[in-house]
Structures are given as structure tokens and as C-alpha cells.
Scaffold this motif. Structure first.
Motif, mmCIF file in Angstrom:
data_model
loop_
_atom_site.group_PDB
_atom_site.id
_atom_site.type_symbol
_atom_site.label_atom_id
_atom_site.label_comp_id
_atom_site.label_asym_id
_atom_site.label_seq_id
_atom_site.Cartn_x
_atom_site.Cartn_y
_atom_site.Cartn_z
ATOM 1 N N ALA A 1 0.835 -1.200 0.000
ATOM 2 C CA ALA A 1 0.000 0.000 0.000
ATOM 3 C C ALA A 1 0.868 1.248 0.000
ATOM 4 N N VAL A 2 0.512 2.226 -0.838
ATOM 5 C CA VAL A 2 1.265 3.477 -0.918
ATOM 6 C C VAL A 2 0.318 4.653 -0.734
ATOM 7 N N GLU A 3 0.867 5.748 -0.203
ATOM 8 C CA GLU A 3 0.081 6.958 -0.021
ATOM 9 C C GLU A 3 -0.075 7.670 -1.365
ATOM 10 N N PRO A 4 -1.190 8.357 -1.585
ATOM 11 C CA PRO A 4 -1.326 9.151 -2.806
ATOM 12 C C PRO A 4 -0.361 10.320 -2.791
ATOM 13 N N ASP A 5 -0.059 10.844 -3.980
ATOM 14 C CA ASP A 5 0.806 12.012 -4.069
ATOM 15 C C ASP A 5 0.123 13.214 -3.424
ATOM 16 N N GLY A 6 0.938 14.232 -3.144
ATOM 17 C CA GLY A 6 0.408 15.441 -2.529
ATOM 18 C C GLY A 6 0.361 15.319 -1.017
ATOM 19 N N THR A 7 -0.149 16.365 -0.389
ATOM 20 C CA THR A 7 -0.290 16.400 1.061
ATOM 21 C C THR A 7 -1.697 15.954 1.426
ATOM 22 N N MET A 8 -1.785 14.799 2.060
ATOM 23 C CA MET A 8 -3.093 14.240 2.387
ATOM 24 C C MET A 8 -3.601 14.820 3.705
ATOM 25 N N ILE A 9 -4.833 15.325 3.688
ATOM 26 C CA ILE A 9 -5.470 15.806 4.911
ATOM 27 C C ILE A 9 -6.228 14.633 5.522
ATOM 28 N N ARG A 10 -5.705 14.114 6.626
ATOM 29 C CA ARG A 10 -6.216 12.870 7.193
ATOM 30 C C ARG A 10 -7.399 13.151 8.123
ATOM 31 N N ARG A 11 -8.506 13.522 7.530
ATOM 32 C CA ARG A 11 -9.710 13.752 8.305
ATOM 33 C C ARG A 11 -10.904 13.383 7.453
ATOM 34 N N ASN A 12 -12.011 13.170 8.105
ATOM 35 C CA ASN A 12 -13.260 12.967 7.373
ATOM 36 C C ASN A 12 -13.932 14.330 7.285
ATOM 37 N N PRO A 13 -14.037 14.905 6.085
ATOM 38 C CA PRO A 13 -14.575 16.264 5.982
ATOM 39 C C PRO A 13 -16.059 16.362 6.259
ATOM 40 N N GLY A 14 -16.757 15.220 6.258
ATOM 41 C CA GLY A 14 -18.189 15.248 6.516
ATOM 42 C C GLY A 14 -19.024 15.633 5.318
#
Length: 210
Positions: free
Chosen positions: A115-128
Motif C-alpha cells: 500500500a502506498v500513499e497518494p501524491d500530494g499532502t493528504m489531509i487525514r480527516r473525514n470532511p463530513g
């Protein structure tokens, strides 16, 4: 009481099902016959780019395409995932457990080594709130697996699988904006980055439902 899922569009209905009878999106990785919805299957991202196929059903895209994004992506107009058909994206925004359950968090335990993270800066929250952004134009950024989305021809906002209210969208934007501002402050030219972010913010507010 379990929430009743909306009826899937034909392309989604043709997908295989998991043990709960939920459609398994085309991009999902399968391990020992079991889908892991958190993991992108090997080669799926390259195939989506090369063959211009829908991220969710795997069938060829048409002239228009839709991105399922959060409010922060509506500000910077960047998606970490390839485009989909509009009806496929609309179904995902109304049926995906993570997108429709505001309190749900991403599970990172037990992820496979591949498993790899997507590119860019990931905001690790559920935006709702989830946004289906449909456009006639989009492009893959050079040197990144990120998509710049063009001007929308339609935007549909959802919360808990139903159309989102203006208050819900604004609350999600306001709660996530400090994260983008903190990132802009780390730029080599923070004043210019913050000014650009504010201009993007104002532009995004024009898309908020009335």
C-alpha cells in the motif's frame, strides 16, 4: 439501523460484490479473494491514466468526467484520484461508508506492505461533506499523480448520503481551511501563497449551495 444504499447505476451494478453485497469499485485491491477498499490494486492507477477509464467502474470515460473530492480540493482544484463517470461518482458520494459517515476515520492498521500513499499532502480527516465535481477539462500534473480539475459544469454537494445544506458545506470548509493556511505559511513565499489561497477560497465559495 443500517442505512439503505441507493440503487447503483448500471455500470456499478455490473461490478463484483463483497460479502456484504456491496459493489467493489474497479480500483480496489483484492487479497486472497477479499477486497480491501483502502488499497488501490496493482497497476490500476497506470491503467486509469493510460486507457482513460473510470476509476470506479473501469469502463471508458466520455467527454465529461467527475471527481469525488472534499471541500479543500474544491479550493485548490486538485484531486488525488483519477476521474470517473458522473453517475458512478454520484453513487460513490451517496453510498461510500467513509464519505457518508462523518464520524468514521481511516483505518491504517493491517495495511499490506504494497500500500502506498497518494501524491500530494493528504489531509487525514473525514470532511463530513463530499463534492461531485463534473468538468469537461482536467489534466494530470507533471511529475505527480495528482489531477488538476477544470472549471465545473456541475457541482453536487453531499453529506451523509443526501444533498448537503449550505451550513454543512461552510462548516466543513471553515474547519479545513486552517490546514491549508498552515501549509501555505510553510511556502518559500508565504505572503504570496496565503494571498493565492484566499483568492481560491473566495472562488470556491461561489460553488457553495444556496
Amino acid at each position: 439501523m443500517p442505512r439503505t444504499l441507493p440503487a447503483p447505476p448500471p455500470r456499478i451494478a455490473r461490478l463484483p460484490r463483497d460479502k456484504h453485497a456491496r459493489p467493489v469499485p474497479w480500483f480496489v485491491a483484492i487479497f486472497d479473494g477479499v477486497p480491501d477498499f483502502r488499497v488501490v490494486g496493482t497497476g490500476k492507477l497506470d491503467d486509469a491514466i493510460r486507457f482513460r477509464c473510470c476509476w470506479l467502474c473501469g469502463e471508458p470515460l466520455g467527454a465529461n468526467a467527475a471527481f469525488v473530492i472534499g471541500p479543500m480540493c474544491a479550493i485548490n482544484r486538485v484531486s488525488p484520484e483519477p476521474p470517473s463517470h458522473r453517475d458512478c461518482a454520484d453513487y460513490a458520494a451517496r453510498a461510500c461508508p467513509f464519505l457518508t459517515t462523518p464520524g468514521m476515520r481511516r483505518r491504517d492498521t493491517g495495511l499490506p506492505e504494497t500500500a502506498v500513499e497518494p501524491d500530494g499532502t493528504m489531509i487525514r480527516r473525514n470532511p463530513g461533506v463530499a463534492l461531485v465535481w463534473t468538468s469537461r477539462t482536467w489534466r494530470l500534473q507533471p511529475h505527480h499523480r495528482l489531477w488538476t480539475v477544470g472549471d465545473p459544469i456541475e457541482t453536487r454537494w453531499y453529506a451523509q448520503g443526501r444533498p448537503a445544506t449550505r451550513a454543512e458545506v461552510l462548516a466543513s470548509i471553515n474547519s479545513g481551511l486552517p490546514l491549508l493556511r498552515a501549509e501555505a505559511e510553510q511556502d518559500r513565499r508565504p505572503a504570496a501563497a496565503l494571498a493565492e489561497l484566499e483568492a481560491q477560497h473566495v472562488r470556491a465559495l461561489e460553488l457553495v449551495p444556496g
